[in-house]
Each structure stands twice: as C-alpha cells, then as structure tokens.
Design a protein around this motif. Structure first.
Motif, PDB file in Angstrom:
ATOM      1  N   ARG A 141       4.089   4.535 -11.564  1.00 19.82           N
ATOM      2  CA  ARG A 141       2.719   4.233 -11.166  1.00 19.82           C
ATOM      3  C   ARG A 141       2.707   3.169 -10.080  1.00 19.82           C
ATOM      4  O   ARG A 141       3.585   2.288 -10.043  1.00 19.82           O
ATOM      5  CB  ARG A 141       1.888   3.743 -12.352  1.00 19.82           C
ATOM      6  N   ASP A 142       1.725   3.235  -9.191  1.00 19.13           N
ATOM      7  CA  ASP A 142       1.539   2.241  -8.146  1.00 19.13           C
ATOM      8  C   ASP A 142       0.487   1.229  -8.582  1.00 19.13           C
ATOM      9  O   ASP A 142      -0.544   1.580  -9.169  1.00 19.13           O
ATOM     10  CB  ASP A 142       1.098   2.907  -6.834  1.00 19.13           C
ATOM     11  N   TYR A 143       0.738  -0.058  -8.244  1.00 14.32           N
ATOM     12  CA  TYR A 143      -0.169  -1.133  -8.614  1.00 14.32           C
ATOM     13  C   TYR A 143      -0.527  -1.960  -7.383  1.00 14.32           C
ATOM     14  O   TYR A 143       0.308  -2.149  -6.487  1.00 14.32           O
ATOM     15  CB  TYR A 143       0.467  -2.034  -9.672  1.00 14.32           C
ATOM     16  N   GLN A 144      -1.762  -2.466  -7.355  1.00 10.17           N
ATOM     17  CA  GLN A 144      -2.241  -3.312  -6.273  1.00 10.17           C
ATOM     18  C   GLN A 144      -2.704  -4.647  -6.842  1.00 10.17           C
ATOM     19  O   GLN A 144      -3.579  -4.701  -7.705  1.00 10.17           O
ATOM     20  CB  GLN A 144      -3.400  -2.636  -5.523  1.00 10.17           C
ATOM     21  N   LEU A 145      -2.130  -5.745  -6.334  1.00 10.99           N
ATOM     22  CA  LEU A 145      -2.508  -7.084  -6.739  1.00 10.99           C
ATOM     23  C   LEU A 145      -3.473  -7.684  -5.715  1.00 10.99           C
ATOM     24  O   LEU A 145      -3.470  -7.298  -4.546  1.00 10.99           O
ATOM     25  CB  LEU A 145      -1.259  -7.973  -6.845  1.00 10.99           C
ATOM     26  N   PRO A 150      -3.338 -13.330   2.321  1.00 10.62           N
ATOM     27  CA  PRO A 150      -3.366 -12.083   3.085  1.00 10.62           C
ATOM     28  C   PRO A 150      -2.354 -12.108   4.237  1.00 10.62           C
ATOM     29  O   PRO A 150      -2.186 -13.132   4.900  1.00 10.62           O
ATOM     30  CB  PRO A 150      -4.795 -12.026   3.614  1.00 10.62           C
ATOM     31  N   PRO A 151      -1.618 -10.974   4.410  1.00 11.98           N
ATOM     32  CA  PRO A 151      -1.843  -9.679   3.746  1.00 11.98           C
ATOM     33  C   PRO A 151      -1.029  -9.482   2.470  1.00 11.98           C
ATOM     34  O   PRO A 151      -0.800  -8.350   2.059  1.00 11.98           O
ATOM     35  CB  PRO A 151      -1.388  -8.696   4.826  1.00 11.98           C
ATOM     36  N   HIS A 152      -0.559 -10.577   1.843  1.00 10.71           N
ATOM     37  CA  HIS A 152       0.316 -10.454   0.688  1.00 10.71           C
ATOM     38  C   HIS A 152      -0.305 -11.132  -0.542  1.00 10.71           C
ATOM     39  O   HIS A 152      -1.247 -11.917  -0.429  1.00 10.71           O
ATOM     40  CB  HIS A 152       1.687 -11.083   0.993  1.00 10.71           C
ATOM     41  N   ALA A 153       0.254 -10.826  -1.703  1.00 17.59           N
ATOM     42  CA  ALA A 153      -0.040 -11.552  -2.933  1.00 17.59           C
ATOM     43  C   ALA A 153       1.033 -12.620  -3.124  1.00 17.59           C
ATOM     44  O   ALA A 153       2.202 -12.398  -2.778  1.00 17.59           O
ATOM     45  CB  ALA A 153      -0.050 -10.600  -4.124  1.00 17.59           C
ATOM     46  N   ASP A 210      12.203 -10.400   7.458  1.00 16.81           N
ATOM     47  CA  ASP A 210      11.870  -9.457   8.518  1.00 16.81           C
ATOM     48  C   ASP A 210      10.821 -10.059   9.451  1.00 16.81           C
ATOM     49  O   ASP A 210      10.469 -11.244   9.343  1.00 16.81           O
ATOM     50  CB  ASP A 210      11.407  -8.111   7.939  1.00 16.81           C
ATOM     51  N   GLU A 211      10.299  -9.228  10.355  1.00 18.69           N
ATOM     52  CA  GLU A 211       9.341  -9.716  11.347  1.00 18.69           C
ATOM     53  C   GLU A 211       8.021 -10.155  10.719  1.00 18.69           C
ATOM     54  O   GLU A 211       7.209 -10.828  11.364  1.00 18.69           O
ATOM     55  CB  GLU A 211       9.069  -8.643  12.401  1.00 18.69           C
ATOM     56  N   HIS A 212       7.786  -9.798   9.452  1.00 18.63           N
ATOM     57  CA  HIS A 212       6.573 -10.206   8.746  1.00 18.63           C
ATOM     58  C   HIS A 212       6.810 -11.427   7.864  1.00 18.63           C
ATOM     59  O   HIS A 212       5.972 -11.748   7.025  1.00 18.63           O
ATOM     60  CB  HIS A 212       6.046  -9.056   7.903  1.00 18.63           C
ATOM     61  N   HIS A 213       7.940 -12.085   8.038  1.00 19.02           N
ATOM     62  CA  HIS A 213       8.282 -13.293   7.291  1.00 19.02           C
ATOM     63  C   HIS A 213       8.543 -12.987   5.812  1.00 19.02           C
ATOM     64  O   HIS A 213       8.458 -13.868   4.963  1.00 19.02           O
ATOM     65  CB  HIS A 213       7.181 -14.346   7.422  1.00 19.02           C
ATOM     66  N   MET A 214       8.848 -11.736   5.504  1.00 18.71           N
ATOM     67  CA  MET A 214       9.087 -11.331   4.129  1.00 18.71           C
ATOM     68  C   MET A 214      10.571 -11.190   3.854  1.00 18.71           C
ATOM     69  O   MET A 214      11.340 -10.709   4.711  1.00 18.71           O
ATOM     70  CB  MET A 214       8.390  -9.998   3.851  1.00 18.71           C
ATOM     71  N   ALA A 215      10.980 -11.573   2.652  1.00 17.07           N
ATOM     72  CA  ALA A 215      12.369 -11.375   2.245  1.00 17.07           C
ATOM     73  C   ALA A 215      12.679  -9.889   2.135  1.00 17.07           C
ATOM     74  O   ALA A 215      11.859  -9.092   1.679  1.00 17.07           O
ATOM     75  CB  ALA A 215      12.622 -12.061   0.910  1.00 17.07           C
ATOM     76  N   TYR A 257       2.290  -6.965   0.668  1.00 19.70           N
ATOM     77  CA  TYR A 257       0.989  -6.288   0.651  1.00 19.70           C
ATOM     78  C   TYR A 257       0.379  -6.217  -0.758  1.00 19.70           C
ATOM     79  O   TYR A 257      -0.544  -5.442  -0.997  1.00 19.70           O
ATOM     80  CB  TYR A 257       1.097  -4.893   1.264  1.00 19.70           C
ATOM     81  N   GLY A 258       0.921  -7.011  -1.693  1.00 16.83           N
ATOM     82  CA  GLY A 258       0.408  -7.007  -3.056  1.00 16.83           C
ATOM     83  C   GLY A 258       0.684  -5.735  -3.828  1.00 16.83           C
ATOM     84  O   GLY A 258       0.073  -5.502  -4.874  1.00 16.83           O
ATOM     85  N   ARG A 259       1.649  -4.942  -3.357  1.00 17.81           N
ATOM     86  CA  ARG A 259       1.881  -3.638  -3.981  1.00 17.81           C
ATOM     87  C   ARG A 259       3.257  -3.576  -4.645  1.00 17.81           C
ATOM     88  O   ARG A 259       4.230  -4.152  -4.150  1.00 17.81           O
ATOM     89  CB  ARG A 259       1.805  -2.524  -2.926  1.00 17.81           C
ATOM     90  N   PHE A 260       3.317  -2.891  -5.768  1.00 17.62           N
ATOM     91  CA  PHE A 260       4.603  -2.586  -6.378  1.00 17.62           C
ATOM     92  C   PHE A 260       4.456  -1.317  -7.210  1.00 17.62           C
ATOM     93  O   PHE A 260       3.341  -0.916  -7.578  1.00 17.62           O
ATOM     94  CB  PHE A 260       5.120  -3.749  -7.229  1.00 17.62           C
TER      95      PHE A 260
END
Length: 259
Positions: free
Chosen positions: A64-68, A73-76, A166-171, A56-59
């Motif tokens: 602090r939270d950051y958005q890339l 979409p829906p990822h960076a 996972d089910e979203h194809h993410m590691a 989701y482009g977030r870390f």
C-alpha cells in the motif's frame, strides 16, 4: 515543566512541547539553544516514528502507498511527536504519546530520562498497538557553539562513510567517503564516543546503540549531532519493522567533564 537536578547538572523537560529538553545546564553553562519561533530549531526533541526527511512524504508498505503531511515542503520531516503534548508515564521522568492522526498505524512512543552528576541517559521506544509498521527514531539536540565561557565548540566525529545526497538535498542509498564539512549529512561506521569540546569550558561525549548519526553544523550559532536508528528517508531506504511483540528501542548517553 519537569526539572531534574544532580550535582552541577540541571535538566528541564517540557512535556507540553514534545517532551523535549528545553535546557541542559552544567555548572551554569547552558548547552542547548533556547526556544525560538521555529519549533525545529531549539532544545533537544524526539524524532518518531521517523527521523529526518521522508521524500515527498510518501512511502510504500505491505503493498500500500501512504502519504504523510508535508511538514517541511516538499517533504515530511521528523515524525509526529516533536511538538505535541506527552503524558507522564510510569515514573517521574518518563513520558509517552500516541503517534497521532498523521501516522497511519496505531502506536505510541515512550521516553525515559535519567540524570546523574556527570551524565544523562536517554531511552526511546516505539510500540505498535496492533499491526506491524515501519519506523525509525532518534534525538535532535541543538548545541550552542559558544557557551558562557571558553572557546567555540570543536566537534570530533570519525566515520567510515556517509549517505550521498541528491540534487534535492535528500539522502540516497549510496554510501561515499565523508568529505570535509560543514555537513548536513548522515554518517555510518562512526567511532564512538562522538566528542564535543568547548575549550576552557566543557568536554561532552555522546554514545548510542545506533549505527546512524546525522551532523548538521552549517549554522554559525549552533550545531546538531543526532543519533538515529536509521538514515533519513528510512521508510523508503532502510525500514525497521515494529510489531506488538518487538518494539523499536534505542538508548543514548551524554557524559561530560568540566574543564
């Protein structure tokens, strides 16, 4: 365009398009996928200051939270340097770039290329200009399955485990035994070198001072073998701290034999 030649090998680097390799030709055999409309799907490009997808482009870093930007979409995906112009840096085949406005910390990336008659050496560095930040890096080569002669490529990779998706194809952070391919996965415990054989044409071996290798061999026309300093979603799973005193540096080499 920058061109290097050594023996039967020629290399083309496009500084204006991410300082990516646009061609690696050995004895007239082109190994890399030529340019396509999709910037992610050709040549060999740098992934920095992160490699692969960030969920989701977030870390979160240092409270602090950051958005890339969501570049897939829906990822960076694949950092901020793969399609922007790089500058010549301290040598004929060296280039650098700032990490850009889409990265929340000031820093830069550097690449060095060295071509010999039967090998190509790559170096990438991620530098912080002022404050610490998390990062990862890697290279994303697109190899052609079929060269100008010989048989289709055969990939040989031996690894102890890989990151479950996972089910979203993410590691995820869970390691499992590698199942049979095809893969779009990150492997660890890889025995090096990783070998690619085009029977009747060429044998290519890849080595790198990294622990993580992503293999994407689902397409019929091409496949990717990507040395990375950390797994996909590394800014959340396994961040590596970069400071002004301690850059992230990784090295890779490709060496080959004409058959």
């Amino acid at each position: 365009m920058e061109h290097l030649t050594s023996g039967d090998a020629t290399l083309a680097i496009d500084p204006s398009h991410g300082a990516r390799l646009t061609s690696l030709s050995i004895a007239g055999l082109e190994l890399l996928v030529p340019p396509t409309a999709n910037t992610f799907h050709w040549g060999c490009y740098p992934m920095a200051p992160w490699a692969g997808r960030i969920r989701y482009g977030r870390f979160e870093f240092d409270g602090r939270d950051y958005q890339l930007p969501l570049t897939m979409p829906p990822h960076a995906i694949h950092g901020t340097t793969y399609n922007r112009p790089w500058r010549r840096y301290n040598g004929a085949a060296s280039f650098d770039i700032d990490l850009g406005p889409d990265w929340p910390f000031p820093g830069r990336a550097v690449q060095h290329f060295r071509l010999g008659p039967n090998r190509l050496d790559l170096t990438m560095e991620i530098h912080s200009d002022s404050e610490p930040f998390p990062a990862s890096a890697g290279w994303h080569p697109w190899f052609q399955r079929q060269l100008g002669r010989g048989e289709p490529a055969q990939l040989s990779i031996q690894a102890d485990s890989m990151y479950a998706r996972d089910e979203h194809h993410m590691a995820t952070d869970r390691l499992i035994p590698p199942p049979p391919g095809p893969w779009d996965d990150c492997f660890v415990g890889v025995r090096q070198p990783v070998e690619i054989l085009w029977p009747g044409a060429l044998r290519l071996c890849m080595e790198a001072d990294v622990q993580h290798w992503v293999v994407y061999n689902e397409p019929e026309h091409a496949f990717c073998v990507e040395p990375q300093s950390a797994p996909p979603d590394a800014l959340n799973i396994e961040p590596r701290l970069v400071t002004p005193e301690a850059p992230l540096t990784l090295n890779a080499s490709l060496h080959w034999e004409i058959l």
